[in-house]
Design a protein around this motif. Structure first.
Motif, mmCIF file in Angstrom:
data_model
loop_
_atom_site.group_PDB
_atom_site.id
_atom_site.type_symbol
_atom_site.label_atom_id
_atom_site.label_comp_id
_atom_site.label_asym_id
_atom_site.label_seq_id
_atom_site.Cartn_x
_atom_site.Cartn_y
_atom_site.Cartn_z
ATOM 1 N N ALA A 277 0.839 -1.194 0.000
ATOM 2 C CA ALA A 277 0.000 0.000 0.000
ATOM 3 C C ALA A 277 0.873 1.243 0.000
ATOM 4 C CB ALA A 277 -0.930 0.009 1.214
ATOM 5 N N THR A 278 0.312 2.337 -0.465
ATOM 6 C CA THR A 278 1.054 3.588 -0.487
ATOM 7 C C THR A 278 1.038 4.251 0.887
ATOM 8 O OG1 THR A 278 -0.971 4.562 -1.420
ATOM 9 C CG2 THR A 278 0.851 4.122 -2.936
ATOM 10 N N ASN A 279 2.060 5.003 1.132
ATOM 11 C CA ASN A 279 2.255 5.659 2.427
ATOM 12 C C ASN A 279 1.509 6.997 2.446
ATOM 13 O OD1 ASN A 279 3.303 6.159 4.985
ATOM 14 N ND2 ASN A 279 5.193 7.045 4.191
ATOM 15 N N VAL A 280 0.180 6.941 2.348
ATOM 16 C CA VAL A 280 -0.643 8.154 2.300
ATOM 17 C C VAL A 280 -1.827 8.023 3.255
ATOM 18 C CG1 VAL A 280 -0.032 8.635 -0.107
ATOM 19 C CG2 VAL A 280 -2.087 7.305 0.392
ATOM 20 N N GLY A 281 -2.308 9.166 3.734
ATOM 21 C CA GLY A 281 -3.529 9.210 4.530
ATOM 22 C C GLY A 281 -3.514 8.252 5.704
ATOM 23 N N GLY A 282 -4.616 7.490 5.828
ATOM 24 C CA GLY A 282 -4.760 6.566 6.938
ATOM 25 C C GLY A 282 -4.170 5.192 6.696
ATOM 26 N N LEU A 283 -3.576 4.945 5.515
ATOM 27 C CA LEU A 283 -3.068 3.604 5.208
ATOM 28 C C LEU A 283 -1.943 3.148 6.144
ATOM 29 C CD1 LEU A 283 -3.162 3.562 1.285
ATOM 30 C CD2 LEU A 283 -4.902 2.837 2.926
ATOM 31 N N PRO A 284 -1.004 4.014 6.523
ATOM 32 C CA PRO A 284 0.023 3.559 7.474
ATOM 33 C C PRO A 284 -0.563 3.106 8.810
ATOM 34 C CG PRO A 284 0.721 5.578 6.395
ATOM 35 C CD PRO A 284 -0.720 5.362 6.017
ATOM 36 N N GLU A 285 -1.677 3.715 9.243
ATOM 37 C CA GLU A 285 -2.320 3.304 10.491
ATOM 38 C C GLU A 285 -2.910 1.903 10.363
ATOM 39 O OE1 GLU A 285 -5.002 6.431 12.048
ATOM 40 O OE2 GLU A 285 -3.979 7.737 10.603
ATOM 41 N N VAL A 286 -3.528 1.641 9.214
ATOM 42 C CA VAL A 286 -4.110 0.321 8.973
ATOM 43 C C VAL A 286 -3.017 -0.731 8.870
ATOM 44 C CG1 VAL A 286 -5.520 -1.067 7.398
ATOM 45 C CG2 VAL A 286 -6.095 1.330 7.793
ATOM 46 N N ALA A 287 -1.893 -0.363 8.246
ATOM 47 C CA ALA A 287 -0.812 -1.316 7.974
ATOM 48 C C ALA A 287 0.070 -1.608 9.184
ATOM 49 C CB ALA A 287 0.056 -0.782 6.840
ATOM 50 N N LYS A 288 0.081 -0.734 10.164
ATOM 51 C CA LYS A 288 1.014 -0.833 11.279
ATOM 52 C C LYS A 288 0.929 -2.186 11.990
ATOM 53 C CE LYS A 288 2.612 1.691 15.362
ATOM 54 N NZ LYS A 288 2.365 2.861 16.250
ATOM 55 N N GLY A 289 2.084 -2.857 12.069
ATOM 56 C CA GLY A 289 2.162 -4.131 12.771
ATOM 57 C C GLY A 289 1.542 -5.297 12.027
ATOM 58 N N ARG A 290 1.238 -5.105 10.754
ATOM 59 C CA ARG A 290 0.577 -6.160 9.972
ATOM 60 C C ARG A 290 1.412 -6.465 8.731
ATOM 61 N NH1 ARG A 290 -5.618 -4.048 9.902
ATOM 62 N NH2 ARG A 290 -6.156 -6.236 9.506
ATOM 63 N N ASN A 291 0.983 -7.457 7.982
ATOM 64 C CA ASN A 291 1.750 -7.953 6.848
ATOM 65 C C ASN A 291 1.556 -7.076 5.617
ATOM 66 O OD1 ASN A 291 3.358 -9.554 5.268
ATOM 67 N ND2 ASN A 291 1.859 -11.206 5.022
ATOM 68 N N CYS A 292 2.068 -5.858 5.703
ATOM 69 C CA CYS A 292 1.889 -4.885 4.621
ATOM 70 C C CYS A 292 3.168 -4.087 4.424
ATOM 71 C CB CYS A 292 0.724 -3.941 4.957
ATOM 72 S SG CYS A 292 0.391 -2.702 3.679
ATOM 73 N N ILE A 293 3.579 -3.948 3.167
ATOM 74 C CA ILE A 293 4.751 -3.145 2.812
ATOM 75 C C ILE A 293 4.265 -1.800 2.295
ATOM 76 C CG2 ILE A 293 6.790 -2.964 1.338
ATOM 77 C CD1 ILE A 293 6.835 -6.024 1.217
ATOM 78 N N LEU A 294 4.774 -0.717 2.858
ATOM 79 C CA LEU A 294 4.402 0.622 2.428
ATOM 80 C C LEU A 294 5.402 1.159 1.413
ATOM 81 C CD1 LEU A 294 3.355 2.247 5.832
ATOM 82 C CD2 LEU A 294 1.835 1.455 4.003
ATOM 83 N N VAL A 295 4.881 1.815 0.387
ATOM 84 C CA VAL A 295 5.723 2.438 -0.636
ATOM 85 C C VAL A 295 5.204 3.853 -0.873
ATOM 86 C CG1 VAL A 295 6.239 0.242 -1.770
ATOM 87 C CG2 VAL A 295 4.274 1.586 -2.541
ATOM 88 N N GLU A 296 6.025 4.673 -1.495
ATOM 89 C CA GLU A 296 5.590 6.029 -1.818
ATOM 90 C C GLU A 296 4.682 5.999 -3.050
ATOM 91 O OE1 GLU A 296 6.086 8.602 0.198
ATOM 92 O OE2 GLU A 296 6.985 7.046 1.458
ATOM 93 N N PRO A 297 3.709 6.905 -3.124
ATOM 94 C CA PRO A 297 2.784 6.892 -4.253
ATOM 95 C C PRO A 297 3.472 7.276 -5.566
ATOM 96 C CG PRO A 297 2.437 8.848 -2.906
ATOM 97 C CD PRO A 297 3.399 7.976 -2.148
ATOM 98 N N GLU A 298 2.916 6.771 -6.669
ATOM 99 C CA GLU A 298 3.331 7.113 -8.031
ATOM 100 C C GLU A 298 4.765 6.706 -8.345
ATOM 101 O OE1 GLU A 298 1.451 10.643 -9.814
ATOM 102 O OE2 GLU A 298 1.060 11.300 -7.760
ATOM 103 N N LEU A 299 5.231 5.640 -7.676
ATOM 104 C CA LEU A 299 6.557 5.082 -7.973
ATOM 105 C C LEU A 299 6.376 3.606 -8.338
ATOM 106 C CD1 LEU A 299 8.761 6.660 -5.145
ATOM 107 C CD2 LEU A 299 8.584 7.379 -7.541
ATOM 108 N N PRO A 300 6.058 3.317 -9.609
ATOM 109 C CA PRO A 300 5.752 1.937 -10.001
ATOM 110 C C PRO A 300 6.912 0.967 -9.801
ATOM 111 C CG PRO A 300 5.891 3.369 -11.929
ATOM 112 C CD PRO A 300 5.871 4.256 -10.733
#
Length: 317
Positions: A277-300
């Motif tokens: 998921a992208t590192n925007v808005g509320g997504l980092p809160e949802v991803a915290k401590g879970r099986n999710c890799i955060l990336v910056e938006p618009e960087l394919p």
């Protein structure tokens, strides 16, 4: 009696689903006034056909006026439109209201005209402003809403969204509306790169077509990237069908440019999918401590690498 004011399914988008959930929780103590693709008038609800705000706004105020003696308070969802309607109802009929900010209204509309006028008026008149994430709360604070007036509120994910022992397909899945703000053009480019090492994978895009012109752009892009045979636009589906689609997939990706909370990401992670998921808005809160890799938006390129890492992590479990 409390009136819930907002959009209602279909479509089965995040705000619509929260409105339905609150209305159902109120039971006999609640009344629903809103918009939907399917208009209806019943004893406990009135849904007018979804249209432009200049048409829906006056129609919603009229429906509130008809039932003003029954309504003790209003719970409005999405400040820019339904929150503003609740503000007018308060002025005309002296009905107090709260407003829930779901994302775009706080993250984007507070900063752009003419949306900022309607959004600010809605926030100023509300007794309480509910924010669906810390990111939304921060935007409200920057926009001048007193902290004492803001409350964080999180909806629980239904029990249907849990891991099921089903045969998983070589499939990447996205759930959300087909709109530029969701970043699907970035996802297609990332998937094309991801496909070079994962030739037997497909991409399933599940959600309503919010912007037909953007859909055309995406289809043209998939042709240019030579992945059109692997990309499937499923369209919208009832929310209770989603767990099956999630559980049969191997990876979830949310490439949003802006996101208030990220309900679809929460549901995918609850089903046990690895996610990017992208590192925007509320997504980092949802991803915290879970099986999710955060990336910056618009960087394919970064997204494609993260997709490969997330998939490998799943295979090694």
């Amino acid at each position: 009696m409390k009136a819930v004011l907002g959009p209602y399914p279909p479509p089965y988008a995040g705000t619509e689903l929260v409105v339905r959930e609150e209305f159902e929780e109120l039971g006999r103590d609640g009344f629903l006034i809103g918009t939907s693709i399917i208009p209806v008038e019943l004893d406990d609800r009135i849904l007018i056909r979804r249209s432009r705000f200049v048409i829906n706004g006056p129609a919603l105020i009229y429906q509130i006026m008809r039932r003003r003696r029954q309504i003790d308070s209003i719970s409005a969802h999405f400040a820019t439109t339904f929150g503003y309607v609740a503000r007018i109802a308060k002025i005309l009929f002296d009905i107090p209201y709260t407003v829930t900010c779901h994302g775009t209204d706080a993250l984007i509309n507070l900063k752009r005209k003419p949306h900022s006028y309607f959004t600010r008026k809605a926030l100023q008149g509300a007794d309480t402003v509910y924010a669906v994430s810390e990111s939304v709360k921060d935007s409200l604070l920057i926009g001048g809403v007193p902290e004492s007036k803001i409350e964080l509120v999180h909806r629980k994910i239904g029990k249907a969204f849990s891991g099921k022992k089903v045969k998983r397909k070589n499939q990447v899945i996205f759930v959300g509306s087909v709109h530029h703000i969701k970043g699907l053009d970035t996802l297609l480019t990332a998937f094309a790169e991801f496909s070079k090492k994962n030739t037997n994978f497909s991409l399933k895009i599940v959600g309503r077509i919010a912007d037909p012109h953007y859909l055309k752009l995406l289809k043209n892009l998939s042709e240019e990237l030579r992945i059109s045979e692997k990309v499937h636009f499923v369209g919208e589906m009832p929310h209770d069908h989603l767990p099956r689609y999630l559980n049969e997939s191997k990876l979830f990706v949310m490439p949003s440019r802006s996101e208030g909370y990220g309900r679809a990401l929460d549901e995918a992670l609850s089903c046990g999918l690895p996610a990017v998921a992208t590192n925007v808005g509320g997504l980092p809160e949802v991803a915290k401590g879970r099986n999710c890799i955060l990336v910056e938006p618009e960087l394919p390129g970064q997204m494609a690498n993260a997709m490969q890492r997330a998939l490998k992590g799943r295979e090694h479990k």
